[in-house]
Design a protein around this motif. Structure first.
Motif, PDB file in Angstrom:
ATOM      1  N   SER A   1       0.823  -1.216   0.000  1.00 38.78           N
ATOM      2  CA  SER A   1       0.000   0.000   0.000  1.00 38.78           C
ATOM      3  C   SER A   1       0.851   1.256   0.000  1.00 38.78           C
TER       4      SER A   1
ATOM      5  N   ASP B   1     -11.956   4.572  -7.218  1.00 39.52           N
ATOM      6  CA  ASP B   1     -12.543   3.233  -7.109  1.00 39.52           C
ATOM      7  C   ASP B   1     -11.533   2.157  -7.493  1.00 39.52           C
TER       8      ASP B   1
ATOM      9  N   ALA C   1      -8.849   0.909  -4.879  1.00 37.94           N
ATOM     10  CA  ALA C   1      -9.261  -0.018  -3.826  1.00 37.94           C
ATOM     11  C   ALA C   1      -9.212  -1.478  -4.280  1.00 37.94           C
TER      12      ALA C   1
END
Length: 124
Positions: free
Chosen positions: A37, A70, A73
């Protein structure tokens, strides 16, 4: 949406270490979801600061700027981001320098992701 970047060839730096090529699938140990991440977030910030790179990413992935949040994710988005970075030695080295990552580590994280060696996301 499927990210077409996953089938593109990677730069030589993503498949070499210490000037010796290593096989496409080599033994990788588990990386943390947090490291993945962190690297993906740094890449997105890097692209945001470089409009030409963001434009290239959008063209290569088929995404529109409105889709970015979007898409970020989704698990395959990290792979697409790392593939995009690894398509070009110049792009990879520029990102590594600006974000403070070693190019070899970026390649390793990419390989770990490809091999399914990413730890689960920790929930607090």
């Amino acid at each position: 949406m499927r990210f077409p970047l996953l089938s593109r060839p990677a730069s030589a730096l993503c498949f070499t270490k210490f000037n010796k090529p290593f096989p496409r699938i080599w033994a990788v140990t588990m990386i943390s979801h947090a490291e993945l991440s962190e690297m993906t977030d740094a890449a997105i910030m890097h692209f945001a600061a470089e409009p030409e790179l963001m434009s290239q990413l959008m063209a290569a992935s088929g995404l529109r700027p409105a889709d970015l949040r979007d898409a970020a994710a989704r698990p395959d988005f990290a792979a697409a981001i790392l593939d995009f970075l690894c398509e070009s030695d110049e792009r990879l080295l520029h990102f590594a320098r600006s974000a403070g990552f070693r190019p070899e580590r970026i390649a390793y994280v990419r390989a770990a992701l490809e091999a399914g060696q990413v730890g689960p996301m920790r929930r607090h």
